[in-house]
Motif scaffolding. Structure first.
Motif, PDB file in Angstrom:
ATOM      1  N   HIS A 214       0.828  -1.202   0.000  1.00  0.00           N
ATOM      2  CA  HIS A 214       0.000   0.000   0.000  1.00  0.00           C
ATOM      3  C   HIS A 214       0.865   1.256   0.000  1.00  0.00           C
ATOM      4  CE1 HIS A 214      -3.352  -2.576   2.004  1.00  0.00           C
ATOM      5  NE2 HIS A 214      -3.373  -2.669   0.682  1.00  0.00           N
ATOM      6  N   ILE A 215       1.959   1.227   0.762  1.00  0.00           N
ATOM      7  CA  ILE A 215       2.868   2.385   0.800  1.00  0.00           C
ATOM      8  C   ILE A 215       3.538   2.566  -0.560  1.00  0.00           C
ATOM      9  CG2 ILE A 215       4.951   3.340   1.859  1.00  0.00           C
ATOM     10  CD1 ILE A 215       4.189   1.841   4.416  1.00  0.00           C
ATOM     11  N   LEU A 216       3.973   1.455  -1.165  1.00  0.00           N
ATOM     12  CA  LEU A 216       4.604   1.542  -2.481  1.00  0.00           C
ATOM     13  C   LEU A 216       3.625   2.080  -3.522  1.00  0.00           C
ATOM     14  CD1 LEU A 216       6.547  -1.846  -2.464  1.00  0.00           C
ATOM     15  CD2 LEU A 216       7.537   0.437  -2.297  1.00  0.00           C
ATOM     16  N   ALA A 276      15.937  -5.172  -2.709  1.00  0.00           N
ATOM     17  CA  ALA A 276      14.771  -4.292  -2.787  1.00  0.00           C
ATOM     18  C   ALA A 276      14.987  -3.000  -2.019  1.00  0.00           C
ATOM     19  CB  ALA A 276      13.536  -5.024  -2.256  1.00  0.00           C
ATOM     20  N   VAL A 277      15.657  -3.071  -0.875  1.00  0.00           N
ATOM     21  CA  VAL A 277      15.875  -1.860  -0.065  1.00  0.00           C
ATOM     22  C   VAL A 277      16.710  -0.854  -0.834  1.00  0.00           C
ATOM     23  CG1 VAL A 277      16.948  -0.954   2.026  1.00  0.00           C
ATOM     24  CG2 VAL A 277      15.629  -3.072   2.127  1.00  0.00           C
ATOM     25  N   LEU A 278      17.817  -1.299  -1.419  1.00  0.00           N
ATOM     26  CA  LEU A 278      18.686  -0.404  -2.180  1.00  0.00           C
ATOM     27  C   LEU A 278      17.943   0.199  -3.372  1.00  0.00           C
ATOM     28  CD1 LEU A 278      22.059  -2.374  -2.194  1.00  0.00           C
ATOM     29  CD2 LEU A 278      21.522  -0.293  -0.920  1.00  0.00           C
ATOM     30  N   HIS A 279      17.113  -0.603  -4.018  1.00  0.00           N
ATOM     31  CA  HIS A 279      16.376  -0.107  -5.174  1.00  0.00           C
ATOM     32  C   HIS A 279      15.387   0.986  -4.771  1.00  0.00           C
ATOM     33  CE1 HIS A 279      17.137  -4.230  -7.296  1.00  0.00           C
ATOM     34  NE2 HIS A 279      18.230  -3.502  -7.137  1.00  0.00           N
ATOM     35  N   LEU A 387      10.110   5.433   3.412  1.00  0.00           N
ATOM     36  CA  LEU A 387       9.380   4.730   4.468  1.00  0.00           C
ATOM     37  C   LEU A 387       9.210   3.257   4.114  1.00  0.00           C
ATOM     38  CD1 LEU A 387       7.661   4.641   7.047  1.00  0.00           C
ATOM     39  CD2 LEU A 387       5.707   5.407   5.665  1.00  0.00           C
ATOM     40  N   ALA A 388       8.866   2.960   2.872  1.00  0.00           N
ATOM     41  CA  ALA A 388       8.706   1.571   2.445  1.00  0.00           C
ATOM     42  C   ALA A 388      10.020   0.813   2.557  1.00  0.00           C
ATOM     43  CB  ALA A 388       8.185   1.515   1.012  1.00  0.00           C
ATOM     44  N   SER A 389      11.135   1.454   2.234  1.00  0.00           N
ATOM     45  CA  SER A 389      12.433   0.779   2.334  1.00  0.00           C
ATOM     46  C   SER A 389      12.746   0.399   3.780  1.00  0.00           C
ATOM     47  CB  SER A 389      13.535   1.668   1.753  1.00  0.00           C
ATOM     48  OG  SER A 389      13.791   2.780   2.582  1.00  0.00           O
ATOM     49  N   ARG A 390      12.366   1.254   4.713  1.00  0.00           N
ATOM     50  CA  ARG A 390      12.581   0.942   6.135  1.00  0.00           C
ATOM     51  C   ARG A 390      11.749  -0.263   6.555  1.00  0.00           C
ATOM     52  NH1 ARG A 390      11.882   6.008   9.945  1.00  0.00           N
ATOM     53  NH2 ARG A 390      12.501   4.380  11.424  1.00  0.00           N
ATOM     54  N   ARG A 391      10.502  -0.341   6.096  1.00  0.00           N
ATOM     55  CA  ARG A 391       9.649  -1.481   6.432  1.00  0.00           C
ATOM     56  C   ARG A 391      10.207  -2.778   5.847  1.00  0.00           C
ATOM     57  NH1 ARG A 391       4.104  -0.523   7.965  1.00  0.00           N
ATOM     58  NH2 ARG A 391       3.641  -2.496   6.940  1.00  0.00           N
ATOM     59  N   VAL A 392      10.685  -2.715   4.612  1.00  0.00           N
ATOM     60  CA  VAL A 392      11.261  -3.910   3.986  1.00  0.00           C
ATOM     61  C   VAL A 392      12.509  -4.348   4.744  1.00  0.00           C
ATOM     62  CG1 VAL A 392      12.351  -4.803   1.894  1.00  0.00           C
ATOM     63  CG2 VAL A 392      10.299  -3.381   1.720  1.00  0.00           C
ATOM     64  N   ARG A 393      13.352  -3.392   5.136  1.00  0.00           N
ATOM     65  CA  ARG A 393      14.571  -3.723   5.874  1.00  0.00           C
ATOM     66  C   ARG A 393      14.235  -4.388   7.214  1.00  0.00           C
ATOM     67  NH1 ARG A 393      16.492   0.981   6.244  1.00  0.00           N
ATOM     68  NH2 ARG A 393      17.952   0.923   4.492  1.00  0.00           N
ATOM     69  N   ARG A 394      13.269  -3.828   7.928  1.00  0.00           N
ATOM     70  CA  ARG A 394      12.892  -4.385   9.219  1.00  0.00           C
ATOM     71  C   ARG A 394      12.287  -5.772   9.069  1.00  0.00           C
ATOM     72  NH1 ARG A 394      10.048   1.000  11.870  1.00  0.00           N
ATOM     73  NH2 ARG A 394      11.994   2.138  12.306  1.00  0.00           N
ATOM     74  N   ALA A 395      11.461  -5.957   8.002  1.00  0.00           N
ATOM     75  CA  ALA A 395      10.882  -7.276   7.765  1.00  0.00           C
ATOM     76  C   ALA A 395      11.972  -8.307   7.477  1.00  0.00           C
ATOM     77  CB  ALA A 395       9.898  -7.210   6.608  1.00  0.00           C
ATOM     78  N   GLY A 396      12.998  -7.893   6.737  1.00  0.00           N
ATOM     79  CA  GLY A 396      14.133  -8.783   6.462  1.00  0.00           C
ATOM     80  C   GLY A 396      14.901  -9.132   7.707  1.00  0.00           C
TER      81      GLY A 396
END
Length: 401
Positions: A214-216, A276-279, A387-396
């Protein structure tokens, strides 16, 4: 045997290029009225607001059709849908120009928007299912570079019309022929379906990824609001800033091809530096540079300054879509059709709102106000992707035992 060899010729390079070719052909009808407006106005009235409404209508129908296309693409070969869409556009878009009225051009845009939406999931899934993972960044870069690629071809048409004694409907007829060529190219591709690519039972991780999606989609929506106004209004905006029509069309065309190169380069880098985070972080940075380019377009005067703003806006501000699509499908591997539909819906809704809003701002205020407001949209989108990159990083990090 000859048929087998013909299909084999498509090979790796063809699978990379085919989705981009399809996208160029289906996007172009939304750009033709704006880039040819200076010539169309010799025959009948075509206001800035009307151009904005035409592009917005195009993306409204694209939004609705994209959602409807997902179950259809699961059931039918996506290439079959693609051929039907290209054939429809090949007939209806040139016919709208030959009728020679404002209403006909609007109808042509609406029909083209529907065909674009129906073909979009198929184009994305051709990449996700047919292209090896090590080349998917490049493939998405090529596909999304089709938007500035289409802009470049439309700019070429505008330049020919502006500098030679060529009637503007000829550009529409050439478009119809190009669609027929595109249909021929699809017969070189192997059939592909979307069956068995969805996993609806993902539990808590699926819910977490759904929130990120949703954020993306929101970030893509904001970026699309700003980016969608660039092509339809750039020529008029450059002229308002002091460039003559021929120079404006030429600058638009050159910068569009710079945008194509930037998106392809971004895809190549994404393959070399996976993650994905870097992208997402890189996409956010590109949006910031794009906002600077729009501010220069708003406040700059004279062709040299406007050229700098245009190149920044196209070369950097337009390089983010492939990174965003690649990152989204990487995070949502088991829900690719749902993810691509959700993300594309966000960008289409943004493209629906963007041109209409931009046209209204220009008509009631000025190009300076419009470019400045849309530069702010790019900054807001950059914040969403960060913000989405932070969520992906935390999920990883939570997934690592």
């Amino acid at each position: 045997m000859s048929g087998t060899r013909a299909r084999a010729r498509l090979g790796g390079a063809g699978r990379l290029l085919l989705p981009g070719l399809i996208t160029i052909l289906l996007i172009a009808p939304s750009l033709l009225p704006g880039t040819l407006a200076f010539a169309i106005r010799r025959d009948f009235d075509l206001s800035v607001t009307t151009i904005g409404a035409a592009v917005s209508g195009y993306y409204l129908l694209s939004t609705v059709a994209t959602r409807a296309a997902v179950p259809l693409a699961r059931r039918y070969d996506p290439l079959t849908m693609t051929r039907a869409c290209l054939l429809t556009s090949a007939i209806c878009v040139p016919a709208s120009a030959l009728l020679g009225t404002t209403g006909a051009l609007l109808a042509g845009c609406l029909i083209a928007g529907t065909t674009n939406g129906l073909a979009t999931p198929s184009a994305n899934m051709l990449i996700a299912l047919n292209v090896p993972e090590r080349h998917r960044g490049l493939a998405f870069g090529i596909r999304v570079s089709a938007v500035p690629g289409a802009a470049g071809l439309c700019a070429l048409a505008a330049y020919v019309v502006a500098t030679h004694d060529v009637a503007w409907p000829a550009a529409y007829l050439a478009y119809g022929l190009a669609c027929l060529v595109g249909i021929g190219c699809t017969f070189l591709a192997p059939p592909t379906t979307l069956a068995d690519t969805e996993d609806e039972a993902e539990g808590a991780n699926g819910a977490s990824r759904g929130g990120t999606l949703h954020i993306l989609a929101a970030g893509g929506l904001l970026a699309s609001i700003a980016g969608s106004a660039t092509s339809p209004f750039l020529v008029d905006g450059l002229i308002a800033g002091g460039a003559d029509p021929g120079a404006a069309a030429l600058l638009f065309g050159l910068s569009a091809w710079i945008g194509v190169s930037a998106r392809i380069i971004a895809g190549i880098v994404a393959d070399r530096v996976p993650g994905a985070v870097l992208h997402l972080v890189a996409a956010a940075g590109l949006l910031v540079f794009g906002s600077v380019g729009m501010l220069i377009l708003g406040f700059g005067r004279g062709t040299p300054m406007l050229a700098v703003g245009t190149v920044l806006t196209f070369a950097l501000g337009w390089a983010w879509p492939g990174l965003l699509h690649h990152a989204t499908l990487t995070v949502h591997r088991t829900q690719m059709a749902r993810a691509t539909a959700a993300l594309q819906t966000g960008t289409y809704v943004g493209a629906l709102i963007g041109p209409l809003g931009f046209g209204l701002i220009v008509e009631h205020l000025s190009f300076t106000w419009a470019w400045s407001g849309y530069a702010t949209m790019l900054l807001a989108s950059a914040a969403m992707l960060a913000l989405a990159s932070r969520r992906v990083r935390r999920a990883g990090e939570r997934a690592v035992p």
